[in-house]
Enzyme design. Structure first.
Site, short mmCIF file in Angstrom:
data_model
loop_
_atom_site.label_atom_id
_atom_site.label_comp_id
_atom_site.label_asym_id
_atom_site.label_seq_id
_atom_site.Cartn_x
_atom_site.Cartn_y
_atom_site.Cartn_z
N PRO A 17 -4.05 -4.19 5.86
CA PRO A 17 -3.80 -5.03 4.68
C PRO A 17 -4.28 -4.30 3.43
CG PRO A 17 -5.72 -5.82 5.88
CD PRO A 17 -5.16 -4.70 6.68
N MET A 18 -3.40 -4.18 2.41
CA MET A 18 -3.75 -3.45 1.20
C MET A 18 -3.15 -4.12 -0.03
SD MET A 18 -3.28 0.47 2.56
CE MET A 18 -1.77 0.08 3.49
N CYS A 101 -13.61 -4.34 1.96
CA CYS A 101 -13.06 -3.77 0.73
C CYS A 101 -14.20 -3.21 -0.13
CB CYS A 101 -12.28 -4.82 -0.06
SG CYS A 101 -11.61 -4.18 -1.62
N ASN A 203 -9.96 2.40 12.28
CA ASN A 203 -9.25 2.61 11.03
C ASN A 203 -9.92 3.75 10.26
OD1 ASN A 203 -9.24 0.91 7.88
ND2 ASN A 203 -7.54 2.09 8.70
N GLY A 227 -3.66 2.95 7.12
CA GLY A 227 -3.70 2.42 5.76
C GLY A 227 -2.99 3.30 4.76
#
Length: 323
Positions: A17-18, A101, A203, A227
């Protein structure tokens, strides 16, 4: 591999998710090329609770992209719980909690990776969200706040005890942001911990089939999340999985894919914002690297305000690359 009742098969690849990246058009293309799981842009719990329109729009999903997760972030327990209930009503397959984040506007306010400095609150949010919804709840976080606080091994157990059904670990600390190389050693330690029963998703710095194969073989993760390497490159999932999608994609094929992404975004949002959503991918895609004297074309491409204008520029680039 399985999260809740969602079956993913062996060695699945997930789209991270970005913000400003994983819009619906991009997610659908990544799914087409082999992403086993996709996530929306991360969603502010506080903005969701206040019904901010732009944030509410991020909850839009479609059946073609399933399984799909919606990720939320925030520092207030009640807001995170209420936001999780609102997200559940939107109908995703799972809810992910963003405790990773690193950007200042998020972590600096105590949300995202900022939660790595307030573990009791992180755990409280996790427990209460798990209790508030019926969907599987997962977490994405980092190794720790900095190199002096590499807490992920113990933290993983504590998050599991809160009831999460999978954990994604980015192999950097918050202090590293996105610099240096991701350290997968601790990710492997978490996965090998006999007390860990939930899937562990790794990740960080996965850009090739070799990277992904090494992550699965050396560190034993259940899934790999990709990502930044996906920017302007939704076909990467086929490349990394070494899957067969017929004849390898040509540069012309890849331009067609980027044009399709533009069309999807414009149709699902509007022309102005659809173009804005696509620009980041056009700026980052590797297919334009090495083109002589491309600077002015790039500037024109990123300033284009209509689909017609942007399409004409990309068609000229296509001709340039094929001659």
């Amino acid at each position: 591999m399985k999260i809740g009742n969602i079956e993913f098969g062996q060695r699945p690849l997930f789209l991270a998710p970005m913000e400003d990246v994983t819009d619906i058009g991009f997610r659908m293309l990544c799914k087409r090329f082999g992403a086993a799981m996709v996530y929306t842009e991360f969603v502010s719990a506080e903005a969701l609770v206040r019904s901010v329109k732009s944030t509410m729009n991020k909850l839009t999903i479609c059946d073609e992209e399933r399984p799909v997760g919606i990720q939320i972030y925030g520092r207030d327990v009640d807001a995170m719980v209420e936001a999780a209930r609102m997200v559940e009503a939107a109908g995703p397959d799972l809810i992910d909690l963003n405790f990773g984040c690193p950007v200042k506007k998020v972590a600096g306010k105590g949300a995202g990776a900022g939660m790595l400095q307030n573990i009791p609150k992180m755990l409280e949010i996790t427990r209460k969200v798990v209790d508030a919804v019926r969907l599987p709840v997962t977490v994405k976080t980092r190794l720790g706040w900095d190199s002096g606080n590499l807490i992920i091994t113990e933290l993983a157990e504590r998050l599991q005890d809160c009831g999460i059904q999978a954990l994604t670990i980015h192999g950097r600390t918050r202090a590293q942001m996105y610099t240096g190389q991701a350290d997968w050693t601790l990710i492997g330690d978490v996965k090998r911990n006999p007390r860990i029963r939930i899937p562990i998703i790794g990740n960080g710095d996965i850009t090739s089939a070799e990277d992904a194969d090494n992550a699965f073989r050396q560190y034993g993760v259940d899934a790999v999340m990709i990502g930044r390497a996906t920017f302007g490159r939704p076909w990467i999932f086929g490349e990394v999985a070494e899957s067969s999608f017929g004849i390898p994609l040509t540069v012309s094929d890849k331009i067609d894919i980027l044009l399709e992404q533009l069309r999807i975004n414009v149709e699902r949002i509007d022309e102005y914002r659809g173009i804005l959503h696509t620009r980041r991918h056009l700026a980052a895609t590797p297919i334009f690297k090495g083109i002589p004297d491309f600077r002015q074309t790039r500037i024109a491409m990123l300033r284009a305000e209509t689909v017609e204008e942007l399409t004409e520029i990309l068609e000229r680039v296509r001709v340039q690359l094929m001659t």
